[in-house]
Design a protein around this motif. Structure first.
Motif, short mmCIF file in Angstrom:
data_model
loop_
_atom_site.label_atom_id
_atom_site.label_comp_id
_atom_site.label_asym_id
_atom_site.label_seq_id
_atom_site.Cartn_x
_atom_site.Cartn_y
_atom_site.Cartn_z
N TYR A 198 -54.54 -7.74 6.40
CA TYR A 198 -55.92 -8.18 6.40
C TYR A 198 -56.04 -9.41 5.50
O TYR A 198 -55.36 -9.54 4.49
CB TYR A 198 -56.86 -7.10 5.84
N LEU A 250 -57.56 -1.86 -2.53
CA LEU A 250 -58.65 -0.97 -2.10
C LEU A 250 -58.23 0.46 -2.35
O LEU A 250 -57.15 0.88 -1.92
CB LEU A 250 -58.95 -1.16 -0.61
N SER A 289 -48.94 7.96 11.22
CA SER A 289 -49.14 8.61 12.52
C SER A 289 -50.61 8.76 12.86
O SER A 289 -51.33 7.80 12.95
CB SER A 289 -48.39 9.94 12.58
N MET A 323 -55.72 5.23 5.31
CA MET A 323 -55.04 3.95 5.23
C MET A 323 -54.85 3.59 3.76
O MET A 323 -55.79 3.63 2.98
CB MET A 323 -55.84 2.85 5.93
N ARG A 324 -53.60 3.23 3.41
CA ARG A 324 -53.29 2.85 2.04
C ARG A 324 -53.06 1.35 1.96
O ARG A 324 -52.35 0.79 2.79
CB ARG A 324 -52.02 3.56 1.57
N PHE A 325 -53.64 0.75 0.92
CA PHE A 325 -53.55 -0.69 0.77
C PHE A 325 -52.66 -1.08 -0.40
O PHE A 325 -52.59 -0.37 -1.41
CB PHE A 325 -54.95 -1.27 0.51
N PHE A 365 -54.13 -8.60 2.15
CA PHE A 365 -53.77 -7.21 1.91
C PHE A 365 -52.85 -6.71 3.01
O PHE A 365 -53.10 -6.93 4.20
CB PHE A 365 -55.01 -6.32 1.88
N ARG A 393 -51.62 -5.61 13.58
CA ARG A 393 -51.19 -4.22 13.49
C ARG A 393 -49.83 -4.11 14.13
O ARG A 393 -49.57 -4.70 15.17
CB ARG A 393 -52.17 -3.32 14.24
N TYR A 422 -59.09 0.43 10.89
CA TYR A 422 -60.51 0.64 10.64
C TYR A 422 -61.36 -0.52 11.12
O TYR A 422 -60.89 -1.64 11.24
CB TYR A 422 -60.76 0.74 9.13
N PHE A 480 -50.45 -2.98 8.70
CA PHE A 480 -51.53 -3.93 8.94
C PHE A 480 -51.50 -5.05 7.90
O PHE A 480 -51.03 -4.86 6.78
CB PHE A 480 -52.90 -3.22 8.81
N TYR A 501 -48.04 2.89 10.98
CA TYR A 501 -48.62 1.63 11.40
C TYR A 501 -48.82 0.74 10.18
O TYR A 501 -49.24 1.21 9.12
CB TYR A 501 -49.96 1.86 12.11
N TYR A 549 -64.32 2.80 0.24
CA TYR A 549 -63.31 2.24 -0.65
C TYR A 549 -64.00 1.40 -1.72
O TYR A 549 -65.05 0.83 -1.48
CB TYR A 549 -62.36 1.31 0.10
N SER A 601 -50.75 3.08 7.55
CA SER A 601 -51.37 4.30 8.01
C SER A 601 -50.29 5.15 8.67
O SER A 601 -49.49 4.63 9.44
CB SER A 601 -52.48 3.97 9.01
#
Lengths: 114, 114
Positions: A37, B43, A97, A102-104, A91, A50, B103, A35, A33, B35, A95
């Motif tokens: 922000y 983050l 599955s 969650m990695r940014f 940002f 998303r 999130y 995202f 997924y 974070y 993510s």
């Protein structure tokens, strides 16, 4: 491990210009997924969109549009006819599955000048 | 209203003085995470918890502690803060196994250690 790269650290445009924010991701999962922000000067994180890995349709929401291309592992964000209120840090995040991690990306600071 | 509440929003403290940043969510989420956000780094995850009494290190856990005695609360503890912990901190929560939904973030805590 998943990774997100936002190569553009800062972008400055003049109001009414179109601007594209780039996001490139890495993952070994087939289900994931993506995202976007927005973080205005006030500091909170505002959810924009998303997208799951099985849906490559581009999406448009008002002046915002997103271009998801699995072939290039990119999920780019375009603001059409930018406005001063679009000034923020944006940002991109990934993510995998059912993993809650969650990695940014490092973020892109967009400044829209009047 | 479904939300994640962090306190305080702003905090200035001195090196070595123990502090706690509180985080509470009212959505019955199993997963909670902390974070820190630093310029150019995006983050980065400090600690996360998948349920009560279950916590684990993220990418940058040094100098931090957490606890999860109740499902709704996930405080972040700095036993001996140092200037390199000056940062913007976010608490986040989600339902377990639903990484795809992203999130819910708190409003952030801006910490300055002098």
């Amino acid at each position: 491990a998943q990774k997100v790269t936002q190569a553009q650290t800062e972008i400055s445009v003049v109001e009414k210009e179109d601007v594209t924010l780039d996001c490139v991701y890495e993952t070994r999962d087939t289900t994931y997924y993506l995202f976007w922000y927005k973080q205005p000067p006030s500091g909170e994180l505002v959810f924009l969109i998303r997208r799951n890995s099985f849906d490559e349709q581009n999406e448009i929401s008002g002046r915002y549009s997103w271009n998801f291309q699995k072939s290039t592992s990119s999920f780019n964000f375009t603001i059409t006819a930018s406005q001063v209120v679009d000034s923020a840090v944006y940002f991109c995040a990934l993510s995998e599955s059912d993993n809650n991690d969650m990695r940014f990306g490092a973020g892109t600071r967009l400044t829209v000048k009047p | 209203e479904a939300q994640v509440t962090q306190n305080p929003r702003y905090l200035i403290t001195v090196t070595g003085k123990k502090l706690t940043v509180t985080c509470s969510q009212n959505m019955n989420h199993e997963y909670m995470s902390w974070y820190r956000q630093d310029p150019g780094l995006g983050l980065r995850q400090i600690y996360y918890s998948m349920n009560v009494e279950v916590t684990d290190k993220g990418d940058v856990p040094e100098g931090y502690k957490v606890s999860r005695k109740e499902k709704r609360n996930f405080p972040l503890i700095l036993e001996s803060p140092s200037p390199n912990q000056t940062s913007l901190y976010f608490c986040a929560s989600s339902s377990l196994g639903t990484g795809g939904y992203g999130y819910t973030f708190g409003s952030g805590t801006r910490l300055t250690v002098v």
